[in-house]
Design a protein around this motif. Structure first.
Motif, PDB file in Angstrom:
ATOM      1  N   LEU A   9     -12.879   8.505   4.597  1.00  0.00           N
ATOM      2  CA  LEU A   9     -11.674   7.749   4.925  1.00  0.00           C
ATOM      3  C   LEU A   9     -10.490   8.224   4.093  1.00  0.00           C
ATOM      4  CD1 LEU A   9     -10.264   5.312   6.315  1.00  0.00           C
ATOM      5  CD2 LEU A   9     -11.126   3.882   4.446  1.00  0.00           C
ATOM      6  N   HIS A  10     -10.741   8.506   2.829  1.00  0.00           N
ATOM      7  CA  HIS A  10      -9.678   8.936   1.908  1.00  0.00           C
ATOM      8  C   HIS A  10      -8.947  10.175   2.425  1.00  0.00           C
ATOM      9  CE1 HIS A  10      -7.629   9.433  -1.917  1.00  0.00           C
ATOM     10  NE2 HIS A  10      -8.110  10.666  -2.041  1.00  0.00           N
ATOM     11  N   GLN A  11      -9.683  11.053   3.120  1.00  0.00           N
ATOM     12  CA  GLN A  11      -9.052  12.270   3.650  1.00  0.00           C
ATOM     13  C   GLN A  11      -7.974  11.935   4.681  1.00  0.00           C
ATOM     14  OE1 GLN A  11      -9.885  15.164   2.141  1.00  0.00           O
ATOM     15  NE2 GLN A  11     -11.209  13.792   0.947  1.00  0.00           N
ATOM     16  N   ASN A  12      -8.094  10.778   5.317  1.00  0.00           N
ATOM     17  CA  ASN A  12      -7.147  10.407   6.371  1.00  0.00           C
ATOM     18  C   ASN A  12      -6.083   9.416   5.908  1.00  0.00           C
ATOM     19  OD1 ASN A  12      -8.523  12.039   8.131  1.00  0.00           O
ATOM     20  ND2 ASN A  12      -9.739  10.391   9.030  1.00  0.00           N
ATOM     21  N   ILE A  13      -6.190   8.941   4.675  1.00  0.00           N
ATOM     22  CA  ILE A  13      -5.240   7.960   4.149  1.00  0.00           C
ATOM     23  C   ILE A  13      -3.941   8.648   3.749  1.00  0.00           C
ATOM     24  CG2 ILE A  13      -4.779   6.387   2.217  1.00  0.00           C
ATOM     25  CD1 ILE A  13      -6.725   5.119   4.073  1.00  0.00           C
ATOM     26  N   SER A  14      -2.821   8.094   4.178  1.00  0.00           N
ATOM     27  CA  SER A  14      -1.529   8.632   3.730  1.00  0.00           C
ATOM     28  C   SER A  14      -1.094   7.979   2.427  1.00  0.00           C
ATOM     29  CB  SER A  14      -0.458   8.435   4.802  1.00  0.00           C
ATOM     30  OG  SER A  14      -0.229   7.054   5.050  1.00  0.00           O
ATOM     31  N   ARG A  15      -1.434   6.693   2.267  1.00  0.00           N
ATOM     32  CA  ARG A  15      -1.166   6.020   0.987  1.00  0.00           C
ATOM     33  C   ARG A  15      -1.935   4.711   0.903  1.00  0.00           C
ATOM     34  NH1 ARG A  15       4.953   3.444   1.437  1.00  0.00           N
ATOM     35  NH2 ARG A  15       5.355   5.106   2.917  1.00  0.00           N
ATOM     36  N   TYR A  16      -2.150   4.287  -0.342  1.00  0.00           N
ATOM     37  CA  TYR A  16      -2.728   2.977  -0.622  1.00  0.00           C
ATOM     38  C   TYR A  16      -1.607   2.073  -1.120  1.00  0.00           C
ATOM     39  CZ  TYR A  16      -7.225   5.442  -0.489  1.00  0.00           C
ATOM     40  OH  TYR A  16      -8.320   6.200  -0.108  1.00  0.00           O
ATOM     41  N   THR A  17      -1.493   0.893  -0.526  1.00  0.00           N
ATOM     42  CA  THR A  17      -0.430  -0.044  -0.888  1.00  0.00           C
ATOM     43  C   THR A  17      -0.952  -1.083  -1.881  1.00  0.00           C
ATOM     44  OG1 THR A  17      -0.923  -1.676   0.838  1.00  0.00           O
ATOM     45  CG2 THR A  17       0.471   0.196   1.464  1.00  0.00           C
ATOM     46  N   HIS A  18      -0.035  -1.809  -2.492  1.00  0.00           N
ATOM     47  CA  HIS A  18      -0.436  -2.863  -3.438  1.00  0.00           C
ATOM     48  C   HIS A  18      -0.344  -4.252  -2.820  1.00  0.00           C
ATOM     49  CE1 HIS A  18      -1.022  -0.053  -6.648  1.00  0.00           C
ATOM     50  NE2 HIS A  18       0.160   0.477  -6.420  1.00  0.00           N
ATOM     51  N   SER A  19      -0.326  -4.300  -1.510  1.00  0.00           N
ATOM     52  CA  SER A  19      -0.274  -5.567  -0.777  1.00  0.00           C
ATOM     53  C   SER A  19      -1.197  -5.464   0.423  1.00  0.00           C
ATOM     54  CB  SER A  19       1.158  -5.853  -0.322  1.00  0.00           C
ATOM     55  OG  SER A  19       1.185  -6.732   0.778  1.00  0.00           O
ATOM     56  N   GLY A  20      -1.948  -6.535   0.683  1.00  0.00           N
ATOM     57  CA  GLY A  20      -2.850  -6.527   1.822  1.00  0.00           C
ATOM     58  C   GLY A  20      -2.145  -6.585   3.161  1.00  0.00           C
ATOM     59  N   SER A  21      -0.970  -7.201   3.198  1.00  0.00           N
ATOM     60  CA  SER A  21      -0.243  -7.327   4.461  1.00  0.00           C
ATOM     61  C   SER A  21       0.627  -6.104   4.753  1.00  0.00           C
ATOM     62  CB  SER A  21       0.619  -8.591   4.452  1.00  0.00           C
ATOM     63  OG  SER A  21       1.547  -8.575   3.392  1.00  0.00           O
ATOM     64  N   LYS A  22       0.968  -5.322   3.715  1.00  0.00           N
ATOM     65  CA  LYS A  22       1.906  -4.209   3.910  1.00  0.00           C
ATOM     66  C   LYS A  22       1.428  -3.166   4.916  1.00  0.00           C
ATOM     67  CE  LYS A  22       4.946  -0.993   1.501  1.00  0.00           C
ATOM     68  NZ  LYS A  22       5.433  -0.504   0.187  1.00  0.00           N
ATOM     69  N   PRO A  23       0.136  -2.768   4.913  1.00  0.00           N
ATOM     70  CA  PRO A  23      -0.266  -1.781   5.926  1.00  0.00           C
ATOM     71  C   PRO A  23       0.001  -2.241   7.354  1.00  0.00           C
ATOM     72  CG  PRO A  23      -1.920  -1.913   4.211  1.00  0.00           C
ATOM     73  CD  PRO A  23      -0.958  -3.046   3.964  1.00  0.00           C
ATOM     74  N   CYS A  24      -0.186  -3.526   7.609  1.00  0.00           N
ATOM     75  CA  CYS A  24       0.076  -4.037   8.951  1.00  0.00           C
ATOM     76  C   CYS A  24       1.580  -4.065   9.235  1.00  0.00           C
ATOM     77  CB  CYS A  24      -0.533  -5.430   9.108  1.00  0.00           C
ATOM     78  SG  CYS A  24      -0.720  -5.940  10.839  1.00  0.00           S
ATOM     79  N   LYS A  25       2.353  -4.417   8.233  1.00  0.00           N
ATOM     80  CA  LYS A  25       3.814  -4.398   8.404  1.00  0.00           C
ATOM     81  C   LYS A  25       4.300  -2.977   8.671  1.00  0.00           C
ATOM     82  CE  LYS A  25       4.660  -8.418   5.403  1.00  0.00           C
ATOM     83  NZ  LYS A  25       5.206  -8.860   4.096  1.00  0.00           N
ATOM     84  N   MET A  26       3.701  -2.003   7.971  1.00  0.00           N
ATOM     85  CA  MET A  26       4.079  -0.605   8.197  1.00  0.00           C
ATOM     86  C   MET A  26       3.715  -0.165   9.603  1.00  0.00           C
ATOM     87  SD  MET A  26       2.979   1.045   4.506  1.00  0.00           S
ATOM     88  CE  MET A  26       3.438   2.718   4.983  1.00  0.00           C
TER      89      MET A  26
END
Length: 337
Positions: free
Chosen positions: A193-210
């Motif tokens: 999975l890490h190979q496909n991650i562009s970034r890790y956020t410090h908020s659980g809701s932020k990936p969905c907002k992005m």
């Protein structure tokens, strides 16, 4: 005019007396910021004599803050923090056991196992993928159906996920993968999975907002945030991976050492009342009191059937080791704090 001045003076005096009569509780929380006013308002409809002073941050930050304040607690109550975090605090002797009114009406999954529990559950938040349908089509991305799908090369650079060291959602995902797949296979999955991650956020809701804004195609997030954004018109498809979903109890506890114990107990009583459960159900499909929850828009009808058998004690006991291992492997893609 004199009568008017007297009326104003009396009103001001009454307000001042009411304010001084209020007990102020410092309440630490990881509840979504937009909901805090509603929580306080509904509570104050029945208990206007208690004022809530919120201290809000993500799960990892609030947990770390509470641990740092162990010898000099600043909070009176924790209202809305992951059950695994509260188990950790309990093991440190930081919570005041209390059996609130209505405890017998809670599902056994939504309470500490001790006869007099140290924490009680409110609702459950569950993992979900937020997929931007426009970005997916633009980049020829197939709709994922499983967690394993996210390791396929086609998704490289298109996935955003929360950092489990700061986000409770990130931790529930990592914990669930390790439980579902076994530790060796779980870490192997996360390597892929890490190979496909562009970034890790410090908020659980932020990936969905992005994902909702088109900044990312796929956000590993939680269903509550995705459902709200979809309801507001975001071009999102919510995907619930077929292997099963990580989830967490959002829970309440009294901080050991509070000098406002009676008010704290009143708040915890209310936090598991039917009225409170109905309030939680406005955003969460699973709540702590059986028979209360009504369907929530954009959630699957069988939400409870999709969540895994989560071993919260295991997750809490192994939390530090899991987070240390995760950081050593993947922290290089975390966004700046």
């Amino acid at each position: 005019m004199k009568h008017l001045k007297k009326a104003f003076a009396l009103a001001a005096l009454t307000m001042a007396m009411n304010a001084s009569a209020q007990t102020e509780l410092t309440v630490y929380t990881a509840v979504e910021a937009e909901d805090l006013k509603t929580y306080a308002k509904r509570f104050n409809e029945e208990h206007p004599d208690i004022r809530i002073n919120w201290v809000r941050d993500s799960t990892g930050v609030i947990t770390a803050r509470l641990l740092a304040e162990k010898e000099n607690p600043q909070a009176d109550v924790v209202w809305g923090l992951a059950g695994t975090s509260l188990l950790l605090l309990k093991n440190e002797g930081m919570l005041q056991p209390y059996a609130p009114e209505g405890l017998d009406k809670l599902s056994p999954k939504f309470r500490d196992r001790d006869e007099t529990p140290s924490w009680v559950g409110m609702d459950a938040w569950m993992a979900a993928l937020c997929v931007n349908t426009i970005e997916a089509e633009k980049n020829n991305l197939p709709m994922p159906k499983s967690w394993q799908d996210l390791t396929k090369p086609v998704y490289q650079g298109h996935v955003v996920m929360p950092n489990p060291n700061s986000s409770g959602t990130g931790f529930l995902d990592v914990s669930a993968w390790l439980q579902l797949m076994g530790e060796d296979e779980g870490w192997t999955f996360m390597d892929g999975l890490h190979q496909n991650i562009s970034r890790y956020t410090h908020s659980g809701s932020k990936p969905c907002k992005m994902a909702a804004s088109g900044e990312a195609a796929i956000g590993v997030s939680f269903a509550f945030r995705g459902a709200r954004l979809k309801e507001k018109g975001a071009p999102l498809e919510l995907v619930f991976p077929e292997e099963g979903l990580g989830w967490e109890v959002e829970a309440t506890a009294i901080v050991n050492g509070t000098d406002k114990l009676a008010a704290a107990q009143t708040l915890v009583d209310w936090s598991i009342s039917r009225k409170a459960m109905e309030m939680y159900n406005e955003g969460y499909a699973i709540v702590g009191m059986p028979g209360v929850a009504q369907p929530v828009a954009h959630f699957p009808e069988n939400a409870e059937a999709l969540i895994i058998e989560n071993d919260f004690s295991w997750a809490a006991s192994n939390r530090e080791a899991i987070l240390t291992e995760w950081a050593s492997r993947y922290d290089g893609k975390s966004e700046a704090k």
